[in-house]
Structure formats: structure tokens, C-alpha cells
Enzyme design. Sequence first.
Site, mmCIF file in Angstrom:
data_model
loop_
_atom_site.group_PDB
_atom_site.id
_atom_site.type_symbol
_atom_site.label_atom_id
_atom_site.label_comp_id
_atom_site.label_asym_id
_atom_site.label_seq_id
_atom_site.Cartn_x
_atom_site.Cartn_y
_atom_site.Cartn_z
ATOM 1 N N MET A 101 0.799 -1.214 0.000
ATOM 2 C CA MET A 101 0.000 0.000 0.000
ATOM 3 C C MET A 101 0.836 1.270 0.000
ATOM 4 O O MET A 101 0.403 2.305 -0.472
ATOM 5 C CB MET A 101 -0.878 0.036 1.252
ATOM 6 C CG MET A 101 -1.848 -1.075 1.338
ATOM 7 S SD MET A 101 -3.044 -0.943 0.006
ATOM 8 C CE MET A 101 -3.992 -2.400 0.308
ATOM 9 N N GLY A 102 1.991 1.197 0.587
ATOM 10 C CA GLY A 102 2.775 2.410 0.717
ATOM 11 C C GLY A 102 3.999 2.144 1.555
ATOM 12 O O GLY A 102 4.351 0.992 1.812
ATOM 13 N N VAL A 104 6.442 3.361 5.102
ATOM 14 C CA VAL A 104 6.408 4.028 6.394
ATOM 15 C C VAL A 104 7.795 4.588 6.651
ATOM 16 O O VAL A 104 8.789 3.883 6.486
ATOM 17 C CB VAL A 104 6.022 3.052 7.520
ATOM 18 C CG1 VAL A 104 5.977 3.787 8.848
ATOM 19 C CG2 VAL A 104 4.685 2.404 7.233
ATOM 20 N N LYS A 121 3.248 7.591 7.432
ATOM 21 C CA LYS A 121 2.747 6.646 6.421
ATOM 22 C C LYS A 121 2.446 7.381 5.141
ATOM 23 O O LYS A 121 1.708 8.356 5.143
ATOM 24 C CB LYS A 121 1.465 5.990 6.921
ATOM 25 C CG LYS A 121 1.695 4.798 7.763
ATOM 26 C CD LYS A 121 0.385 4.102 8.038
ATOM 27 C CE LYS A 121 0.094 3.056 7.001
ATOM 28 N NZ LYS A 121 0.794 1.805 7.189
ATOM 29 N N ASP A 213 -6.673 -6.392 10.093
ATOM 30 C CA ASP A 213 -5.364 -6.890 9.674
ATOM 31 C C ASP A 213 -4.471 -7.133 10.892
ATOM 32 O O ASP A 213 -3.327 -6.699 10.925
ATOM 33 C CB ASP A 213 -4.718 -5.888 8.707
ATOM 34 C CG ASP A 213 -3.596 -6.531 7.885
ATOM 35 O OD1 ASP A 213 -3.534 -7.778 7.846
ATOM 36 O OD2 ASP A 213 -2.783 -5.790 7.315
#
Lengths: 904, 184
Positions: A101-102, A104, A121, A213
Site C-alpha cells: 500500500m505504501g 512508512v 505513512k 489486519d
Amino acid sequence: MQKIGPEDWKQMFELLDTALDLPPPERNTWIDSLGDDYERLKPALRELLAKHASRDTDTFLRDIPEFTSLTGINTSPLSMPEPGNHVGPYRLVRELGRGGMGSVWLAERADGAFKRSVALKLPHVTWIGGLAERMARERDILATLEHPNIARLYDAGVDDFGRPFMAMEFVAGQTIDNYCSQHELTVEQILQLILQVARAVAHAHARLVVHRDLKPSNILVTDDGSVRLLDFGVAKLLENQPGEQTQFAVRAFTPEYAAPEQIKGEPIGTATDVYSLGVVSYRLLTGMLPYEVKQTGVGQLERAITEVDAAPASSIAANPLRGRRLRGDIDAILNRALKKDPAQRYATADAFALDIEHHLLGRPIQARPDSAWYRFSKFIGRNRIATAAAAAVLIAILGGASIALWQAREAREHAARAVIERDIARRAAAREEAVRMYLTRMFRSSVAQGGSGPTTAKAMLDRSAQRVLQEYRDDPYLAGKVVETLADLYGALEDVAGQAPLLEGYLKQAGPEADPETVALAQQKLAHAELSRGNIQRAAELLRPAEEFWNRDRNRFAEQRLEGLVVKARILRAQGDLAGSIATNERAIAERVALSGENHSETAILYNSLGIALMNANRLQEATAAYRKALSIHDALGTGEDVPALVMRANVGTLSYRVGRIADAERELKQAFEAQRALSGDSAAVAASMGQYGSLQTALGRAAQAIPILEQATLMAEKFTARGSALHVQNCTFLAEALAASGDAQRAARVVDATLAQARKQFGDGHFFTHRVRLAQAKLAAAQKPNAQSLAALAEVTTKLRSAGPVAQLALAQALLVQGETLTRLRRPSEALPLLEEAVFLREQVMWDQSWELAEARARLAEAQLAAGHAGAQPLLQRSLATLESQLGPHHPQTARARSSLDR
Amino acid sequence: MSQVTLLLDASRRGDAAAVEQLFDLLYNDLRQLAHARLRRSGQFTLLDTTALVHESYLRLFKAGAIEANDRGHFMGYAAQVMRSIVVDFVRRRSADRRGGDAIHVDLDTAAAHVEDPREREVLQIHEALQELEKIDPRLVKVVEMRYFAGMTEQEVADALERSVRSVARDWEKARLFLATNLTP
């Protein structure tokens, strides 16, 4: 054209569908024929159709503008972030991790306003159909998640390039599985860790946030053994894309820890997190996953998760000793958490946590089959010694038949009582179950409806609130329970606008058979909501019957009664009964401390409320003490740097300013508003502290610096409250004073005139706020033209302030001071003397000994005495000069003025 | 199945991760195309969004990454990505003009800071579309395809599997909404 809101647009589009189908000449007749319901929209509809017919919209939007350079695309912000890059107010330090997703990043604030490392994030894609908007909404919900075991969200926003970011608490620790294996923890120690995790998840569940999650890599343990849950809601946020509402994204989660419904793409809920908690616990306790994972691929694993029941943890544990330790309760708890059917699991993480806690305390757990033997063995285990003693006594007296008879009777009575208790318990359980089922159902149906945007707790609540009264018309008792729960959820979201109509509707519908406790609670909550909306009278009317009800059984309703006292203290304050408000607060504090101890967040709230009341009553030293008390509680609870505490720090600074401790005030106000800004951006609270800070700069003789600060504070106040709000009026007044001090009398007069008009409109002619602006205006006029006319205006303000009570004490002192000063200038010192004496007296009451304002008043009095030819004025002037010099410095205008009076 | 077709399929079923991957892929592809075009034609070139979207599709199609009957869906997503690229581009340029440093700008007011009237229009439309999204998301799709990706009504109708007539009607309604909500 008139403003059309979103709801109107929906209707407008429907009307346009019909209208555009008609030949143009017939459209007007058709509009005329529309019913009264559309009356309001008719003018706008005509205008839109005219616009459509005219040629000016023909080219509109036909082409996108042509850009002659592609520099923007060339150096797109989407290129990979690098250390040293800036994102919003942050500078990237190093990458901590990267996922689908990305990424950190460890980051720190680039503007140096606030020294704190954060985990930043950054999603890979800048925005997808309003991702930024959704992030902002999500942030508001996440902001309600405050729990010691949840990594906190500090900040979220969108930087200059439209990149959304989220700044989270940076946690230095290791993942929970590594921590467990490295420290070779015992089962008890592992369970304690799991308990921390479950409580954190439960906190979120209570706010309708589902993590979705949960896995070891999202759970960190710090060196001191405390758990931090990461990524709360972020996973949900990033997955919450259009069209996603009905089906869970398969690739988004880690399949090893996913629940069957996630694999199957079925609706998810709080029980989904319970399942993942079960897998994590299983893994930590046995070192294995609940399924055999062969290397044949994801498909196999998915089938195992959805079809194969997990083997009991005790049978998997490598070490037989541990296996024995897990047999029984732990097997049962994990078995319940890992049920394939969500409905058979613990409904929430709270229930899961409770069972682990019961197990650790040796009490019976919920997950066990409820056999008499099981409960008995638990009882024996818990009360081994007492039971043994009882058994010994029993054996000793088992000789006589009378004993047997007594026993039989006892047993019968016991059985009868047990039946009643069981009925009560059953009814209670049914009630809890009904509430839970209702909320779960509503949650699911709002998830399934989707379509018009992401499902938020707010949307779900609104939908539930709309239906609950209708659905439970026949069961007022249950309706009350559900309303209570929904009202609490609105409370958690601080959504008064949603809460009030719900409670209003309930109270309207509640008949004689409604539960009186629930009715009282609803009245109390509504009183609070009405107070927030400014309906003081209605709030007081609602609170009265609730208070009477709690007083019927003070012990049983201690908690509710205390909540009521808090509301009452605020109502009294709003009504102007400051003494009553202070007394109520003090009583509430005493009761709260007796009930839950000194270091409790509620106690801090009460001290803060007391501080405000004392401040309004101009009992400033006591108010400072109350705030400091509240702050020390926040510090003890570890929340000393959160927004509520920072607001209190700003209040302490404002108080220091008022009592004349200017050095303290400058430091406290600056720190408070800068920290607040760093933490949560601009806000009304920041505007308030900035206003005070700017005013202080004026007082310190730095008007030129004060003006830009106050201009900013004024705009901010207008943006976050409203034009003409108390805060806006206050900051405008400060600005006018700064302008006057800088010599710009003309602009000062313009600002103050406009402010007075606003204050009169907003608060009425007789309100204290209005008087304060009027005082600023009169002061300005007197400084410009010290004549009979300006004196008359000052005298009028003085009279008004005199009738406004203790809240106006300091303003009154100022009015008297300016009046006396003007009289002295007009060579009427003997008239000035009584006024200035009173001004000194009023300031002495409130301010500390070394206050420059007190010295100012004394200097003016001494000057008047000198002019009137009184003896003994010199020492007073000398003393005042010394204070002014030490507080404001030798070059401050106030100091210079006192010195020249002395030299004369 | 080919990669993009697979992602399109999953996206249609509501798989958020697939949507995200698709965007990622398209964003990079379209950006690279724009980049290459810039190199070819020197410093001054036009950002021809229509050509870019078509070229991207053709490339993926030739590489076997997408199947012919997915063209419509592909265009729908590409239009949304194009919107993202154009808005990023305009924001970037206006940020550069203001010194390029990171000032916390509220999204709602971003348009007010853009001096070039044509670029301001793009941002205003973007912001108004966010409002329209709450009222009727279907209209937003049509605007994205028509305005940001320069597709014809016929192409939009094909992509959305709707009639040309209903697409034309949506386009009219959206234009009226935007014309009303844009401050000149």
C-alpha cells in the site's frame, strides 16, 4: 443564483432529466405546473435552463487547457520518497518499512516547531477518487481512539502536492512474536501480552472500528513490555475504495491471520478481529499456526482456513508441560475465537479479553460448556483453603438428621433463588444480545449498502438512529438500551447534532412503561447536548428530573449522578451563577476522588471546569491552582501533551497574563499554541492562545509585532468559530488595541467600530462582551480627544460594567483607570482620585504584587495625587516605577511615563 | 489471463488492492509516456491527455497485457488516473511558483492559490467534482472521461456500457453543476 445544497442538487438533477427532454418552449409551462414542494427550487431551475439554452456553456469544459511545459510531470512527486524529502511539515529521515500500500518513514518535523519523531505513512498513489478526503474523515474517527496500547495518530493531512500523509506515534520495539521467543515467556506472561492486545482491539470495537489486519507484524512490544497496536484503521482506510463495501479485498490482508469470512469475501465485523486475535494467540502459545501450511500455495491455505478445524493448542505444543498448561480453558478460549462461523465466536474483543482475564484470575470462563462440575472445580481451585475448611465443618456436623433436613430445605430455597437469578441473567443476556445483534446488523447493512461513499461509524450511526425508534416501538425497554448505546457512540464522536434528535425522539416516545433509569439518562445526555448548542434554559429543565431520580439511590447511581453534577456546574456557569458553579464543581471533585481516586481523567475534567468557573469569577490565583491540578493529573496519566492538556496550559498562560506574571505568560502561551499547532493544526483553541499572546505583546510595548499575530488570530477565530463569535470579538478587540498602540488610530477606530456592531448584533446591547468592546472604543476616543464627550462615554461604560458583577471586575478597573487618567489630563485631579483609588483596589484584589498593571494603576493614582497637591505621593510613584522597570524594562512607554512624572 | 485484464476483473468485483495496483500501473505508464513525449518534442509541448490515454492502451494491448474487450473499462480507469496526473501537475507548478516549499495548504482552498486562470479552472473542477461525487458519482465518471481524458461521447458510452443519449444527458447535467459551482 441562490445557493443549492447537495440534497437540492439531487432533486435538481431529477427535474433536469425531465426538463431537458421537453422542447424548450414548453419548459416554462412545465415548471409552472410543478407542485408547491418545488417552489423553492423553481427560480434556480429556470436559471439553469436559461444557462443551458444560452451559448456561453457550449465551449465550457470542451477541452482541458493546454499546458506548454511538462516540468510538473517530469519531476512528479510520485517518484520514490527519499531521505531529506519534505512531506507537509515533516522531513523524512529513513524508511522503516514498505508494503503493497505504501511506505512508512521515520520522520521529524521540518519546521522545528515541535521536537518529536513520528512514523509517517505515505500511500504509493497520491489519490484515488477522493482518498485524501476519506483520510481526513478517517482521521476524525481515529482521533477518538485513545488507548495506551494503540499507537497514536498525531496528525494527518495533505501536503502541497496533494499527497496524503499520516503521522503516527513512532514505537521503538520488536514484533510480538520475536519478543515472545526471545524472552522465552511463560504462558501467563504471553497471556498478559495477549490481554493487552485484546483490550486495545476492544477499545476500537467499542467505537465501531474494525482493524481487519491483526498479525504479529502489526503488534509491537516495547522494552518495558507494553504492547502497541499499529496501523489501526489505516488498513481499513486504504481498502475502503469504491465498490469494495460488499466484498473484502483478498490481497489486502495476510492470509495466515485472516478469518474465513475474509477469505470468502463475506461481510466482516468485530468477530473478524476476534478470529485474528485467536490465530495470533495460537501462534504465540504454540509456535504454530492453527492449520498445517503445506508449501503448495495460497489456495490450500485458504481452504484450510475456511474448512479445516484447528487442532487443540494443547495437542500442538512442542513441550508436553506447556501442552498440559493449555489444556482446558486455553483450548476452549482459542476454540471459540477460531470458530468458522462468526456468530459462534466471541462477539467482540472485549468478550475475548474478559475470558482470558477470568482464566488468569482462576474464575470460570464463558467459553467452557457450563457444567456444574466445571464451575465447582473452578470454585474449589479459587477457594481451595476455604472450601477445605467448609468441608471439614460439614463432615463434623453430618451426624444428626436435623442437619440433613436443614440441608434439604436450604437446597430447595437455593434452587428457587437460582431459578430467579437465572431468569434475570437470561433476560440481561438477551438484552445485551439484542443490542449487539441490532448494532451488528446495522453495521453490516450500512457496509453492504455502500455506493455513495465509504462507511463510517457516523454514517452507520445515523442510519441506526433513524430506524431504532421505529423498529423497537413495541419494546420500549430494549429501545431505551439501544438508544443509550447509540447516544454514547455519538458522544464519542462529539456529534451533538446527531445525538440530540435521537434522544429527543426517545423521550417523546417513552411512555409510563419505559425504564425510568434510561429516561433519566436520556434527559441528562440531552441536557448536555442542549447546553452545547446554547439552549441553557432547556438544558436546566431537562437536568432537574434526572437529578431527582439519581438522588433516590445515591449509591447505586453514583456514577450517573456525578456526570449530572458536571453538566449542572456548566449550566450554572452559563447562567452566570459562578458561586453555584464553583460549589457544584467542588462537590463533584470530592465525590469523584472518593469514587475513583485522584489520578483519573474525569477528575482532571472536573478541575478544568472548576478552573474556568474560578477564572470567570476573577478568582485567578485559585483558578491557576485548579488548572495546575488538572495538568498534574494529565501528566500522571501520560496525556500531558495531548490537545486537552495543551488547551489547559494555554489557559494557565492567559491567567498568568491577567494576574500580571508576564514573563510566565509569554512563555506558557507561546509554548501552548505552538505545540497545539504542531499537534493538530489551526483551531479555535490556537486562535484563542494566539490572541492572548498577541495582546501580551502589545502590553509589552511591541505593537508592531503584535499586529500580524493578531491579524492571523482574528482570521483563524473567524474560520473556526464564526464572525462575531465571542472569540472573534475578543481577538478583534485585541487587534484594535495593538493598532492604537502602534499609532494607527484611524484603523484602530475602524476595527473597533465594526467589532462593536458585531458584538451588539451577536450578544445584545447589555452583554458583558459588548461592554468590553465599548470600553475599547471609549478608551481609544479618550486617548485621541480627552474632552467632556469622551469622558461621558467612559462614565457610561463604567456604569454598565459596574452592574455586570464579578466577571467584569478587571474591565471595570480599566474603565475607572482611563477615566481617572483623562480627568487628571483635563486638570480635574480631585475628581480623578476616588476613581483611581477604586481601580487600584480592584486590581489589588486579583493581581499579584509585582503586576505591572497594578503598578500602572498606582502610578496614575500617584500622579493625580501630585496634581492635587497631596503629600506622600512621591514614594508611591517611586515604588510603582520600580515595579514597572523590573517587569516591563527601562524603555517601555509605561516606565518612561512614570519616570517623567517623577522628574517633574 | 493477461495482467491488466486480471486486475480489471478483480477491480470490477470490488477488490481494492487490485484497484490500487491498477492505478499504480497506469499512473506510472501514463507518466512515462508524457515524459518520453517531452523528450521527443523538446521543451515546449502540449499535454495532450487524449493521445496519452490512447497510446497507453495501445502499448499495453500490443504487449499482450490487456484483452481487446476490456478497452472500455481500461479507459474508465485511465481517465481517473489522468485526472490525478493533471491535478498533481497543476499543483506542483503552482507550488513551484510559490517557492516550492512545503506549506500546509488546506485542500479546499488550494484553487485560490493558483494564479494561471486556466490552471485554476482545472483545480476548481477537481474540487467541484469532489462535491459532485457525494451527489451523483456517475456524473463524475462522465466528466473524467470527457474532460480529463478527452474521450468522445461514443467512447464514454462504450466504456460505461450505457447509451450515448444517457451519457450526453449526464454530461449536460454535470456541466450545469460545474458552471454553477465554479467561481469565475
